[in-house]
Scaffold this motif. Structure first.
Motif, PDB file in Angstrom:
ATOM      1  N   LYS A 132       0.841  -1.201   0.000  1.00 30.92           N
ATOM      2  CA  LYS A 132       0.000   0.000   0.000  1.00 30.92           C
ATOM      3  C   LYS A 132       0.872   1.246   0.000  1.00 30.92           C
ATOM      4  O   LYS A 132       1.840   1.339   0.748  1.00 30.92           O
ATOM      5  CB  LYS A 132      -0.920   0.006   1.212  1.00 30.92           C
ATOM      6  N   ASP A 133       0.524   2.196  -0.858  1.00 29.55           N
ATOM      7  CA  ASP A 133       1.233   3.474  -0.996  1.00 29.55           C
ATOM      8  C   ASP A 133       2.693   3.301  -1.402  1.00 29.55           C
ATOM      9  O   ASP A 133       3.520   4.169  -1.157  1.00 29.55           O
ATOM     10  CB  ASP A 133       1.151   4.305   0.294  1.00 29.55           C
ATOM     11  N   GLY A 134       3.010   2.170  -2.031  1.00 29.71           N
ATOM     12  CA  GLY A 134       4.381   1.902  -2.456  1.00 29.71           C
ATOM     13  C   GLY A 134       4.656   2.393  -3.869  1.00 29.71           C
ATOM     14  O   GLY A 134       3.784   2.944  -4.545  1.00 29.71           O
ATOM     15  N   LEU A 135       5.892   2.191  -4.292  1.00 29.34           N
ATOM     16  CA  LEU A 135       6.332   2.534  -5.636  1.00 29.34           C
ATOM     17  C   LEU A 135       7.198   1.402  -6.150  1.00 29.34           C
ATOM     18  O   LEU A 135       8.137   0.984  -5.477  1.00 29.34           O
ATOM     19  CB  LEU A 135       7.133   3.844  -5.633  1.00 29.34           C
ATOM     20  N   SER A 136       6.881   0.896  -7.332  1.00 32.16           N
ATOM     21  CA  SER A 136       7.704  -0.117  -7.993  1.00 32.16           C
ATOM     22  C   SER A 136       8.041   0.370  -9.391  1.00 32.16           C
ATOM     23  O   SER A 136       7.181   0.898 -10.094  1.00 32.16           O
ATOM     24  CB  SER A 136       6.969  -1.462  -8.075  1.00 32.16           C
ATOM     25  N   ILE A 137       9.307   0.189  -9.764  1.00 29.48           N
ATOM     26  CA  ILE A 137       9.774   0.588 -11.089  1.00 29.48           C
ATOM     27  C   ILE A 137      10.314  -0.655 -11.775  1.00 29.48           C
ATOM     28  O   ILE A 137      11.268  -1.274 -11.289  1.00 29.48           O
ATOM     29  CB  ILE A 137      10.870   1.665 -10.991  1.00 29.48           C
TER      30      ILE A 137
END
Length: 148
Positions: A132-137
């Motif tokens: 939740k509320d994360g960032l993945s690139i």
């Protein structure tokens, strides 16, 4: 003065018309719209992540392993981003990814009218598990398999 107002009106009319045309082109048509649960992970797919770059008009979706759509995007040139929606614990129905649940990427090729799934994702940041509320690139999508 009237001539200038007329030209201003024509310019505004053309701008509004152009915006309406661009918005209709950016609507995803080949995947259902996911449920917006107010809990999401931001996903970015780098332009260099693709072995074969997608084209304008293609579409991308994110699915859980039960094949529920949890994110969609129209392909743009360069990097592409989208929210991946998490499950709303206040509902009885699973409407997004659970914390820690893995996801896969589906690419619809508009020219070939075919779907390809990517599961061997390599990340520059984050993982293929929902946070939740994360960032993945995504740095590399790996090999794809055609969905029949």
């Amino acid at each position: 003065m009237i001539k200038q107002l007329f030209y201003l009106f024509l310019l505004l009319y053309q701008l509004v018309l152009a915006q309406e045309q661009n918005q209709s082109e950016l609507k995803v048509r080949n995947f259902p719209i996911p449920i917006f649960t107010n809990s999401n992970l931001s996903l970015i797919i780098l332009g260099s992540a693709w072995d074969t770059s997608p084209k304008l008009g293609d579409e991308i979706s994110v699915m859980d392993y039960d094949e529920n759509i949890v994110g969609i995007s129209h392909v743009l040139l360069g990097h592409n981003g989208m929210p991946i929606w998490g499950d709303n614990p206040k509902t009885d129905v699973k409407d997004g990814l659970a914390t820690g649940e893995k996801f896969k990427i589906i690419h619809w090729d508009s020219k070939k009218d075919e779907y390809r799934v990517f599961t061997d994702l390599k990340f520059q940041k984050g993982t293929n598990s929902y946070v939740k509320d994360g960032l993945s690139i995504i740095a590399s999508l790996g090999e794809s398999k055609k969905i029949v």
